[in-house]
Design a protein around this motif. Structure first.
Motif, PDB file in Angstrom:
ATOM      1  N   PRO A  29      24.329  -0.755  25.941  1.00  0.00           N
ATOM      2  CA  PRO A  29      23.657  -1.634  24.996  1.00  0.00           C
ATOM      3  C   PRO A  29      22.733  -2.675  25.636  1.00  0.00           C
ATOM      4  N   VAL A  30      22.629  -2.710  26.957  1.00  0.00           N
ATOM      5  CA  VAL A  30      21.747  -3.687  27.608  1.00  0.00           C
ATOM      6  C   VAL A  30      20.298  -3.229  27.544  1.00  0.00           C
ATOM      7  N   ALA A  31      20.045  -1.968  27.824  1.00  0.00           N
ATOM      8  CA  ALA A  31      18.708  -1.359  27.730  1.00  0.00           C
ATOM      9  C   ALA A  31      17.637  -2.182  28.448  1.00  0.00           C
ATOM     10  N   GLU A  32      17.705  -2.163  29.775  1.00  0.00           N
ATOM     11  CA  GLU A  32      16.745  -2.923  30.575  1.00  0.00           C
ATOM     12  C   GLU A  32      16.138  -2.021  31.644  1.00  0.00           C
ATOM     13  N   VAL A  33      14.850  -2.189  31.883  1.00  0.00           N
ATOM     14  CA  VAL A  33      14.152  -1.495  32.956  1.00  0.00           C
ATOM     15  C   VAL A  33      13.712  -2.547  33.966  1.00  0.00           C
ATOM     16  N   ILE A  34      13.998  -2.285  35.229  1.00  0.00           N
ATOM     17  CA  ILE A  34      13.671  -3.217  36.300  1.00  0.00           C
ATOM     18  C   ILE A  34      12.688  -2.522  37.237  1.00  0.00           C
ATOM     19  N   GLU A  35      11.574  -3.165  37.504  1.00  0.00           N
ATOM     20  CA  GLU A  35      10.562  -2.640  38.431  1.00  0.00           C
ATOM     21  C   GLU A  35      10.368  -3.670  39.533  1.00  0.00           C
ATOM     22  N   THR A  36      10.507  -3.233  40.786  1.00  0.00           N
ATOM     23  CA  THR A  36      10.281  -4.144  41.906  1.00  0.00           C
ATOM     24  C   THR A  36       9.205  -3.570  42.820  1.00  0.00           C
ATOM     25  N   ASP A  37       8.566  -4.435  43.553  1.00  0.00           N
ATOM     26  CA  ASP A  37       7.555  -4.038  44.527  1.00  0.00           C
ATOM     27  C   ASP A  37       7.940  -4.580  45.892  1.00  0.00           C
ATOM     28  N   GLY A  38       7.558  -3.849  46.928  1.00  0.00           N
ATOM     29  CA  GLY A  38       7.791  -4.282  48.291  1.00  0.00           C
ATOM     30  C   GLY A  38       6.691  -3.747  49.188  1.00  0.00           C
ATOM     31  N   VAL A  39       6.679  -4.212  50.411  1.00  0.00           N
ATOM     32  CA  VAL A  39       5.665  -3.746  51.363  1.00  0.00           C
ATOM     33  C   VAL A  39       6.080  -2.445  52.033  1.00  0.00           C
ATOM     34  N   SER A  40       7.327  -2.026  51.806  1.00  0.00           N
ATOM     35  CA  SER A  40       7.821  -0.754  52.315  1.00  0.00           C
ATOM     36  C   SER A  40       8.792  -0.177  51.286  1.00  0.00           C
ATOM     37  N   SER A  41       9.107   1.078  51.449  1.00  0.00           N
ATOM     38  CA  SER A  41      10.056   1.703  50.525  1.00  0.00           C
ATOM     39  C   SER A  41      11.432   1.047  50.656  1.00  0.00           C
ATOM     40  N   LEU A  42      11.821   0.701  51.866  1.00  0.00           N
ATOM     41  CA  LEU A  42      13.114   0.062  52.085  1.00  0.00           C
ATOM     42  C   LEU A  42      13.174  -1.303  51.421  1.00  0.00           C
ATOM     43  N   GLN A  43      12.113  -2.088  51.552  1.00  0.00           N
ATOM     44  CA  GLN A  43      12.103  -3.410  50.922  1.00  0.00           C
ATOM     45  C   GLN A  43      12.130  -3.283  49.398  1.00  0.00           C
TER      46      GLN A  43
END
Length: 106
Positions: free
Chosen positions: A42-56
């Motif tokens: 029931p939370v239904a949230e999408v989180i998008e993050t950015d980094g300078v590398s795939s690991l970050q």
């Protein structure tokens, strides 16, 4: 997008589960990688993050996912659990800023 990790969280007094998914980081441009996480109903949230590398990007996504989960009303009211336990641990460490409400922080 390929799912690289997922878990179903338990909801108290319900047979329903809440799916949590982390997708493989993808390169957005020459200097930016992105990573997506999804929290089901029931939370239904999408989180998008950015980094300078795939690991970050992945590390930041995991931190943001943990913050999103541990800050839900379901968690705060003791109704969100993992592995059929409602002892506060959701299978993912919480950011250190949540040390007063979550049992395991990073």
């Amino acid at each position: 997008m390929a799912v690289i990790a997922e878990q179903d969280l338990d909801i108290a007094d319900s047979a329903a589960k809440m799916a949590v998914r982390i997708f493989a980081p993808e390169q957005r441009d020459l200097s930016t990688w992105g990573c997506r996480c999804e929290v089901g109903e029931p939370v239904a949230e999408v989180i998008e993050t950015d980094g300078v590398s795939s690991l970050q990007a992945l590390a930041l996504a995991i931190q943001e996912l943990a913050a999103a989960l541990y800050s839900t009303e379901l968690y705060r009211s003791g109704q969100l659990g993992a592995f059929v336990a409602f002892d506060g641990y959701l299978g993912i460490p919480a950011p250190s800023s949540f040390k007063n409400i979550a049992p395991h922080t990073f």
